[in-house]
Scaffold this motif. Structure first.
Motif, PDB file in Angstrom:
ATOM      1  N   ARG A 154       0.837  -1.212   0.000  1.00  0.00           N
ATOM      2  CA  ARG A 154       0.000   0.000   0.000  1.00  0.00           C
ATOM      3  C   ARG A 154       0.867   1.255   0.000  1.00  0.00           C
ATOM      4  O   ARG A 154       0.547   2.251  -0.664  1.00  0.00           O
ATOM      5  CB  ARG A 154      -0.945  -0.014   1.201  1.00  0.00           C
ATOM      6  N   ARG A 213       0.992   4.295  -2.949  1.00  0.00           N
ATOM      7  CA  ARG A 213       0.854   5.733  -2.699  1.00  0.00           C
ATOM      8  C   ARG A 213       2.095   6.484  -3.190  1.00  0.00           C
ATOM      9  O   ARG A 213       1.986   7.557  -3.793  1.00  0.00           O
ATOM     10  CB  ARG A 213       0.631   5.997  -1.208  1.00  0.00           C
ATOM     11  N   LYS A 224       2.293   9.467  -6.043  1.00  0.00           N
ATOM     12  CA  LYS A 224       2.815  10.827  -5.820  1.00  0.00           C
ATOM     13  C   LYS A 224       3.886  11.182  -6.845  1.00  0.00           C
ATOM     14  O   LYS A 224       4.101  12.345  -7.146  1.00  0.00           O
ATOM     15  CB  LYS A 224       3.402  10.937  -4.408  1.00  0.00           C
TER      16      LYS A 224
END
Length: 202
Positions: free
Chosen positions: A7, A11, A15
């Motif tokens: 996870r 992320r 980004k």
């Protein structure tokens, strides 16, 4: 790889390259211990890079040079998240960026609501200096830059030319934010803000 690490990497990739982050960026994924362990594993595997105590990045890559140094502005944002202090470009940096000074600070320098300190990250030194002027919440960098530049220049060095110069750097929204923030500023600075507003309308 653990579910937490999966996870985290999702992320991080979302980004994009150049993002600098801290364990706080993933508090919604599990306990602090599980996040720290996942970050450590990802750094060991080379998926992310540890650039300082509690600081990591997803480094930008150069074809010949490999992983590039982190951008100081991105490091500063991560430090702000880590400490909970507010940050803005230092007065000297702001004055230079606004074209009011030709003096370029030797190293990246930021005004902070926290204590003054120097942090090393990714081979760079960042100077964080406690700000005598307010660092405004939810304000664009352009607005905080003007507040810090005013503090750096000082009351006796603000003439009509500088006021006109500031006026050209602000849009209507910036001006409204500055006017609303006057109660948080020293009196003389609030007066200068009114003069900047008058110069924009003149």
């Amino acid at each position: 790889m653990s579910a937490v690490a999966d996870r985290i990497m999702k992320r991080v990739r979302g980004k994009g390259r150049g993002w600098v982050f801290t364990p706080k960026s993933f508090v919604d994924f599990g306990t602090r211990g599980s996040v720290d362990m996942a970050l450590s594993r990802l750094a060991s595997a080379g998926d992310i890079r540890r650039i300082g105590r509690g600081l990591y990045d997803y480094p930008r890559q150069h074809d010949k040079l490999g992983a590039l140094s982190p951008d100081p502005a991105n490091v500063a944002k991560a430090l702000s998240t880590q400490s909970g202090d507010k940050l803005a470009p230092s007065g000297a940096t702001a004055a230079n960026n606004l074209g009011l000074s030709t003096q370029v600070p030797a190293r990246a320098s930021y005004a902070t609501t926290g204590r003054s300190r120097v942090r090393q990250a990714g081979g760079r030194s960042l100077t964080l200096k406690h700000s005598r002027a307010p660092v405004l919440d939810n304000a664009p960098d352009s607005v905080n830059a003007i507040v810090q530049a005013l503090a750096h220049l000082g009351k006796d060095n603000i003439d009509s030319g500088k006021i006109r110069h500031f006026a050209t750097r602000l849009d209507d929204r910036d001006m409204r934010i500055l006017i609303q923030a006057r109660p948080a500023m020293p009196g003389w600075m609030g007066d200068v803000v009114l003069k900047i507003g008058a110069a924009r309308n003149g």
